[in-house]
Scaffold this motif. Structure first.
Motif, PDB file in Angstrom:
ATOM      1  N   LEU A 154       1.018  -1.108   0.137  1.00  0.00           N
ATOM      2  CA  LEU A 154       0.055   0.030  -0.215  1.00  0.00           C
ATOM      3  C   LEU A 154       0.936   1.194  -0.022  1.00  0.00           C
ATOM      4  CD1 LEU A 154      -2.885  -0.798   2.701  1.00  0.00           C
ATOM      5  CD2 LEU A 154      -2.871  -0.959   0.039  1.00  0.00           C
ATOM      6  N   GLY A 155       1.252   1.555  -1.288  1.00  0.00           N
ATOM      7  CA  GLY A 155       2.320   2.575  -1.432  1.00  0.00           C
ATOM      8  C   GLY A 155       2.109   3.969  -1.131  1.00  0.00           C
ATOM      9  N   VAL A 156       0.808   4.505  -1.805  1.00  0.00           N
ATOM     10  CA  VAL A 156       0.543   5.898  -1.563  1.00  0.00           C
ATOM     11  C   VAL A 156      -1.039   5.933  -1.658  1.00  0.00           C
ATOM     12  CG1 VAL A 156       0.303   7.945  -2.908  1.00  0.00           C
ATOM     13  CG2 VAL A 156       2.436   6.502  -3.254  1.00  0.00           C
ATOM     14  N   VAL A 157      -1.288   6.593  -0.556  1.00  0.00           N
ATOM     15  CA  VAL A 157      -2.835   6.780  -0.217  1.00  0.00           C
ATOM     16  C   VAL A 157      -3.094   8.305   0.197  1.00  0.00           C
ATOM     17  CG1 VAL A 157      -4.964   6.253   1.121  1.00  0.00           C
ATOM     18  CG2 VAL A 157      -3.009   4.449   0.855  1.00  0.00           C
ATOM     19  N   SER A 158      -3.983   8.765  -0.638  1.00  0.00           N
ATOM     20  CA  SER A 158      -4.289  10.385  -0.396  1.00  0.00           C
ATOM     21  C   SER A 158      -5.840  10.446  -0.458  1.00  0.00           C
ATOM     22  CB  SER A 158      -3.591  11.165  -1.585  1.00  0.00           C
ATOM     23  OG  SER A 158      -4.370  11.053  -2.528  1.00  0.00           O
ATOM     24  N   LEU A 159      -6.292  11.698   0.415  1.00  0.00           N
ATOM     25  CA  LEU A 159      -7.564  12.004   0.380  1.00  0.00           C
ATOM     26  C   LEU A 159      -7.741  13.508   0.394  1.00  0.00           C
ATOM     27  CD1 LEU A 159     -10.688  11.492   0.662  1.00  0.00           C
ATOM     28  CD2 LEU A 159     -10.575  11.427   3.231  1.00  0.00           C
ATOM     29  N   GLU A 160      -8.231  14.196  -0.284  1.00  0.00           N
ATOM     30  CA  GLU A 160      -8.240  15.699  -0.391  1.00  0.00           C
ATOM     31  C   GLU A 160      -9.573  16.220  -1.154  1.00  0.00           C
ATOM     32  OE1 GLU A 160      -5.887  19.956  -1.504  1.00  0.00           O
ATOM     33  OE2 GLU A 160      -5.083  17.686  -2.069  1.00  0.00           O
ATOM     34  N   GLY A 161     -10.392  16.647  -0.269  1.00  0.00           N
ATOM     35  CA  GLY A 161     -11.670  17.272  -0.700  1.00  0.00           C
ATOM     36  C   GLY A 161     -12.638  15.995  -1.167  1.00  0.00           C
ATOM     37  N   GLY A 162     -12.741  15.164  -0.418  1.00  0.00           N
ATOM     38  CA  GLY A 162     -13.490  13.964  -0.890  1.00  0.00           C
ATOM     39  C   GLY A 162     -13.104  13.032  -2.054  1.00  0.00           C
ATOM     40  N   ARG A 163     -11.937  13.504  -2.577  1.00  0.00           N
ATOM     41  CA  ARG A 163     -11.361  12.734  -3.811  1.00  0.00           C
ATOM     42  C   ARG A 163     -10.311  11.867  -3.127  1.00  0.00           C
ATOM     43  NH1 ARG A 163     -10.376  17.033  -8.389  1.00  0.00           N
ATOM     44  NH2 ARG A 163      -8.102  16.304  -7.885  1.00  0.00           N
ATOM     45  N   PHE A 164     -10.341  10.485  -3.415  1.00  0.00           N
ATOM     46  CA  PHE A 164      -9.700   9.328  -2.546  1.00  0.00           C
ATOM     47  C   PHE A 164      -8.906   8.752  -3.949  1.00  0.00           C
ATOM     48  CE2 PHE A 164      -9.185   4.684  -2.174  1.00  0.00           C
ATOM     49  CZ  PHE A 164      -8.446   4.791  -1.286  1.00  0.00           C
ATOM     50  N   HIS A 165      -7.364   8.476  -3.463  1.00  0.00           N
ATOM     51  CA  HIS A 165      -6.663   8.039  -4.626  1.00  0.00           C
ATOM     52  C   HIS A 165      -5.661   7.037  -3.772  1.00  0.00           C
ATOM     53  CE1 HIS A 165      -3.733   7.783  -8.043  1.00  0.00           C
ATOM     54  NE2 HIS A 165      -2.617   7.696  -6.945  1.00  0.00           N
ATOM     55  N   LEU A 166      -5.504   5.951  -4.428  1.00  0.00           N
ATOM     56  CA  LEU A 166      -4.537   5.018  -4.035  1.00  0.00           C
ATOM     57  C   LEU A 166      -3.701   4.092  -5.088  1.00  0.00           C
ATOM     58  CD1 LEU A 166      -5.367   1.763  -1.326  1.00  0.00           C
ATOM     59  CD2 LEU A 166      -4.364   1.544  -3.424  1.00  0.00           C
ATOM     60  N   CYS A 167      -2.504   4.049  -4.960  1.00  0.00           N
ATOM     61  CA  CYS A 167      -1.623   3.416  -5.678  1.00  0.00           C
ATOM     62  C   CYS A 167      -0.801   2.303  -5.116  1.00  0.00           C
ATOM     63  CB  CYS A 167      -0.634   4.356  -6.543  1.00  0.00           C
ATOM     64  SG  CYS A 167       0.412   3.562  -7.483  1.00  0.00           S
ATOM     65  N   ALA A 168      -1.021   1.096  -5.468  1.00  0.00           N
ATOM     66  CA  ALA A 168      -0.481  -0.031  -4.843  1.00  0.00           C
ATOM     67  C   ALA A 168       0.374  -0.676  -5.711  1.00  0.00           C
ATOM     68  CB  ALA A 168      -1.545  -1.076  -4.286  1.00  0.00           C
ATOM     69  N   LEU A 169       1.396  -1.530  -5.317  1.00  0.00           N
ATOM     70  CA  LEU A 169       2.219  -2.164  -6.266  1.00  0.00           C
ATOM     71  C   LEU A 169       2.075  -3.914  -5.833  1.00  0.00           C
ATOM     72  CD1 LEU A 169       4.324  -2.693  -8.451  1.00  0.00           C
ATOM     73  CD2 LEU A 169       6.020  -1.870  -6.973  1.00  0.00           C
ATOM     74  N   VAL A 170       1.578  -4.464  -6.699  1.00  0.00           N
ATOM     75  CA  VAL A 170       1.393  -5.843  -6.416  1.00  0.00           C
ATOM     76  C   VAL A 170       2.713  -6.633  -7.360  1.00  0.00           C
ATOM     77  CG1 VAL A 170       0.227  -7.885  -7.111  1.00  0.00           C
ATOM     78  CG2 VAL A 170      -1.104  -5.845  -6.302  1.00  0.00           C
ATOM     79  N   ARG A 171       3.221  -7.330  -6.789  1.00  0.00           N
ATOM     80  CA  ARG A 171       4.162  -8.288  -7.089  1.00  0.00           C
ATOM     81  C   ARG A 171       4.039  -9.953  -7.402  1.00  0.00           C
ATOM     82  NH1 ARG A 171       8.974  -5.215  -7.324  1.00  0.00           N
ATOM     83  NH2 ARG A 171       9.047  -3.205  -5.833  1.00  0.00           N
ATOM     84  N   SER A 172       4.426 -10.560  -8.070  1.00  0.00           N
ATOM     85  CA  SER A 172       4.662 -11.962  -8.041  1.00  0.00           C
ATOM     86  C   SER A 172       5.356 -12.789  -8.959  1.00  0.00           C
ATOM     87  CB  SER A 172       3.040 -12.566  -7.909  1.00  0.00           C
ATOM     88  OG  SER A 172       2.783 -13.985  -7.988  1.00  0.00           O
ATOM     89  N   LEU A 173       6.034 -13.774  -8.454  1.00  0.00           N
ATOM     90  CA  LEU A 173       6.590 -14.753  -9.406  1.00  0.00           C
ATOM     91  C   LEU A 173       5.819 -15.341 -10.489  1.00  0.00           C
ATOM     92  CD1 LEU A 173       8.912 -16.538  -7.003  1.00  0.00           C
ATOM     93  CD2 LEU A 173       9.590 -14.421  -8.220  1.00  0.00           C
ATOM     94  N   HIS A 174       4.510 -15.164 -10.237  1.00  0.00           N
ATOM     95  CA  HIS A 174       3.582 -15.815 -11.405  1.00  0.00           C
ATOM     96  C   HIS A 174       2.755 -14.671 -11.913  1.00  0.00           C
ATOM     97  CE1 HIS A 174       4.540 -20.060 -10.378  1.00  0.00           C
ATOM     98  NE2 HIS A 174       4.199 -19.788  -9.015  1.00  0.00           N
ATOM     99  N   ASP A 175       2.545 -14.638 -13.001  1.00  0.00           N
ATOM    100  CA  ASP A 175       1.937 -13.230 -13.476  1.00  0.00           C
ATOM    101  C   ASP A 175       0.438 -13.463 -13.300  1.00  0.00           C
ATOM    102  OD1 ASP A 175       4.443 -12.332 -14.505  1.00  0.00           O
ATOM    103  OD2 ASP A 175       3.933 -12.937 -16.689  1.00  0.00           O
ATOM    104  N   SER A 176      -0.190 -14.872 -13.397  1.00  0.00           N
ATOM    105  CA  SER A 176      -1.382 -14.974 -13.096  1.00  0.00           C
ATOM    106  C   SER A 176      -1.963 -14.514 -11.536  1.00  0.00           C
ATOM    107  CB  SER A 176      -1.896 -16.445 -13.276  1.00  0.00           C
ATOM    108  OG  SER A 176      -1.042 -17.204 -12.407  1.00  0.00           O
ATOM    109  N   ALA A 177      -0.950 -14.541 -10.885  1.00  0.00           N
ATOM    110  CA  ALA A 177      -1.127 -14.182  -9.417  1.00  0.00           C
ATOM    111  C   ALA A 177      -1.087 -12.725  -9.456  1.00  0.00           C
ATOM    112  CB  ALA A 177      -0.191 -14.927  -8.386  1.00  0.00           C
ATOM    113  N   THR A 178      -0.206 -12.112  -9.871  1.00  0.00           N
ATOM    114  CA  THR A 178      -0.276 -10.464  -9.878  1.00  0.00           C
ATOM    115  C   THR A 178      -1.715 -10.058 -10.414  1.00  0.00           C
ATOM    116  OG1 THR A 178       2.231 -10.365 -10.375  1.00  0.00           O
ATOM    117  CG2 THR A 178       0.875  -8.488 -11.088  1.00  0.00           C
TER     118      THR A 178
END
Length: 487
Positions: free
Chosen positions: A350-374
C-alpha cells in the motif's frame, strides 16, 4: 560536490558515480544526465543512440582480434527513488545528492536516498567503456529510463535494436549472489469521489500523524516485518471510529515501490470525544511500538488539535466505508514460494494513499513470481473497492523473469566467482522488479544474469553501499567480460 568520492577505489567507477550524484535524476527527469553521457561518449569517440522512448545505448567496438566474441550488453537504469526525511527539504529535480563515507566502511547519503540503486551499476558500465586495458568483445551499454516509477524504459524498449546476445544486468544488491529470475508486477490505481458534509456544531479538527518508520524497498524488504505507515495509520483510524471520527484528508507514502515511512490524516471529532481519543492514540502508540520492537523502533503517533477548521469532512458513512476498505486491503506478503524456498511469491505494498476534498486515490504495487497471481491480486482490489463505489485500473504491468538454471552465462559466472573470490555464489530469484523479464520478452534468445555490490536500505534515506563490495563487484565484472571475450 562529493569530491571525496574521487579518493575511493576503483577511481574510474567512483568518478562516474560522483557525476551521477551531482546530477538530479528522479524518475521522469533523466534528460540532463542523458545529455551529459552523450557528450562524454562523443569525447571518447563512442557511438551512441536512443530509441523512441529515450533509452540510451552507447557502443564500443571489440578489442582488435576479438571481433567474433559474443556481444555483451551492460544494463542499468538512470533514475533513482526520490525519498528524503520529512525534516530535510530536498528538491530531487534540482539538488544534488550529498554523500558521506561512514566509519563503518559504507557510503551513505545525508537525509536522502543515495542513488546507489542503480547508480553504481551505471557507473561501473561507464568505467568499463573507458577502460583501455580491458580485453573485450563488442560492448553495448543500455541505460533505461523511469525504471523506479513505471518500468517505462524497459516496457517501451525498441525491439530489434540491441545487438548483443549476453546481458549483464547490474541492478542487484547482494554480495556473493547472482540472480536468474525476478517477480513481475503491476500498479493498482484506485480512485473515488466520496461524499462530504459540513462540520456539526461542536466538531473540531485534529491532526493525526504517524512517523519514524524505517521504510525500505517494497519488494526486497516486504518480508522483514517492517511497519507500513498506511496500514498502521488506517488501523488507528479504525480504532477512533467509536469516537465518531470523520476523515477530512489523508496523505501517506510518496512512491508505490517504497514502504511508506510516514502518514498523516486530518479528522474531526466532537469536543467531548477529544480527550478519550487522545488517550486511545497514546495507548495505540504503546501497542504498535511493542509489536514492532526489534524491527522498527522509531514509531511516533500523535493526535493534536488544529487552529484552522475545515469546511467539510467525509460523511460518517463514507468515512467508515473507506477506512474499512483500507483496513482489509491486501498488504505485505501474500504467499511464500514453494518452488523457490525462502523467497516471497506474491505481495502487495500500500504505497501511496491520499484524500483531499473527498477525492480518494490509492496506488499499490502488486508483485508475484506468477503473472497470473499478480493479476488475481489486482482483481481483489477491484472487487473490494467496487463495494464503496471506487474505480480501479491496472497500469504498468510487467512480466517476471523465468529462471534458467542451465544458462551458459550463469555457469561461466559461477566458475569465475569461485576462482576469483574463492566461494560459490548463491544463485537466487529476487522478489523485485528487475528489467530482465521485460527485456527477455523482447529479446527471447538473450542469456542474462544480474549481480551487483552490497546495497542496503534501498528506496529509503537509509540507503547505503558497502565500499569493499564495490571493489569486489568491479573486479568480478572486468574478469567476466575478459573471460567472455577469450572463451
Amino acid at each position: 560536490m562529493n569530491a571525496h568520492l574521487e579518493q575511493l577505489s576503483p577511481h574510474s567507477l567512483w568518478h562516474h558515480f560522483r557525476t551521477l550524484c551531482n546530477t538530479p535524476r528522479p524518475s521522469g527527469h533523466e534528460a540532463a544526465l542523458v545529455a551529459i553521457l552523450e557528450r562524454w561518449a562523443d569525447g571518447l569517440g563512442l557511438a551512441h543512440d536512443r530509441d523512441a522512448f529515450g533509452n540510451l545505448r552507447i557502443r564500443k567496438a571489440a578489442t582488435p582480434g576479438f571481433e567474433s566474441a559474443p556481444g555483451v550488453i551492460l544494463q542499468g537504469h538512470l533514475d533513482i527513488v526520490a525519498q528524503a526525511n520529512a525534516d530535510h527539504p530536498h528538491d530531487f529535480t534540482r539538488d544534488p545528492i550529498e554523500t558521506r563515507v561512514g566509519d563503518d566502511g559504507w557510503l551513505h547519503a545525508r537525509h536522502t536516498t543515495l542513488g546507489a540503486d542503480n547508480g553504481l551499476g551505471v557507473a561501473a558500465a561507464l568505467a568499463i567503456l573507458e577502460d583501455e586495458t580491458l580485453v573485450h568483445g563488442p560492448l553495448e551499454t543500455l541505460f533505461t529510463l523511469e525504471e523506479e516509477s513505471s518500468m517505462g524504459g524497459a516496457l517501451h524498449l525498441a525491439e530489434s535494436w540491441l545487438e548483443g546476445r549476453l546481458l549483464l544486468n547490474l541492478d542487484s544488491e547482494d554480495r556473493g549472489e547472482v540472480f536468474i529470475g525476478c517477480a513481475g508486477g503491476a500498479d493498482v490505481i484506485v480512485e473515488a469521489q466520496l461524499p462530504t458534509a459540513p462540520l456539526s456544531e461542536g466538531e473540531r479538527a485534529l491532526r493525526l500523524s504517524l512517523t519514524g518508520l524505517s521504510g525500505g524497498h517494497s519488494g526486497i524488504d516486504i518480508h522483514k516485518g517492517r511497519g507500513n505507515a498506511n496500514r498502521l495509520l488506517v488501523r488507528v483510524l479504525r480504532a477512533l471510529e467509536p469516537f465518531g471520527a470523520r476523515l477530512v484528508d489523508y496523505q501517506g507514502g510518496t512512491l508505490r515501490n517504497a514502504l511508506p515511512r510516514e502518514a498523516f490524516a486530518t479528522l474531526v471529532l466532537a469536543d467531548d470525544e477529544q480527550a478519550p481519543a487522545r488517550e486511545r492514540v497514546a495507548a495505540l502508540q504503546d501497542e504498535l511500538r511493542s509489536e514492532l520492537a526489534g524491527i522498527d523502533e522509531g514509531l511516533t503517533l500523535t493526535l493534536a488539535p488544529l487552529d484552522a477548521w475545515p469546511d467539510e469532512a467525509l460523511t460518517g458513512q463514507a468515512s467508515r466505508l473507506l477506512v474499512s476498505a483500507l483496513h482489509v486491503a491486501p498488504c505485505g506478503v501474500e504467499r511464500m514460494s514453494i518452488a523457490v524456498p525462502g523467497v516471497v511469491e506474491t505481495s502487495n505494498n500500500l504505497g501511496v494513499v491520499s484524500l483531499e476534498g473527498g477525492r480518494f486515490h490509492l496506488c499499490a504495487l502488486v508483485r508475484s513470481l506468477h503473472d497470473s497471481a499478480t493479476l488475481d491480486l489486482a482483481d481483489r482490489f477491484r472487487a473490494l473497492f467496487e463495494l464503496i463505489g471506487a474505480r480501479t485500473r491496472v497500469e504498468n504491468a510487467y512480466p517476471g523473469w523465468t529462471p534458467n538454471p542451465d544458462s551458459p552465462l550463469l555457469t561461466r559466472f559461477c566458475r569465475l566467482h569461485r576462482e576469483l573470490l574463492g566461494s560459490e555464489p548463491e544463485v537466487k530469484v529476487i522478489h523485485a522488479g528487475l528489467e530482465c523479464g521485460i527485456i527477455g520478452g523482447k529479446y527471447p534468445q538473450m542469456d542474462m544474469i544480474s549481480f551487483g555490490p552490497l546495497i542496503r536500505g534501498a528506496h529509503s534515506p537509509d540507503e547505503r553501499v558497502e565500499l569493499d563490495s564495490v571493489a569486489e563487484f568491479w573486479d568480478l565484472l572486468r574478469t567476466l567480460i575478459e573471460d567472455l571475450a577469450e572463451g
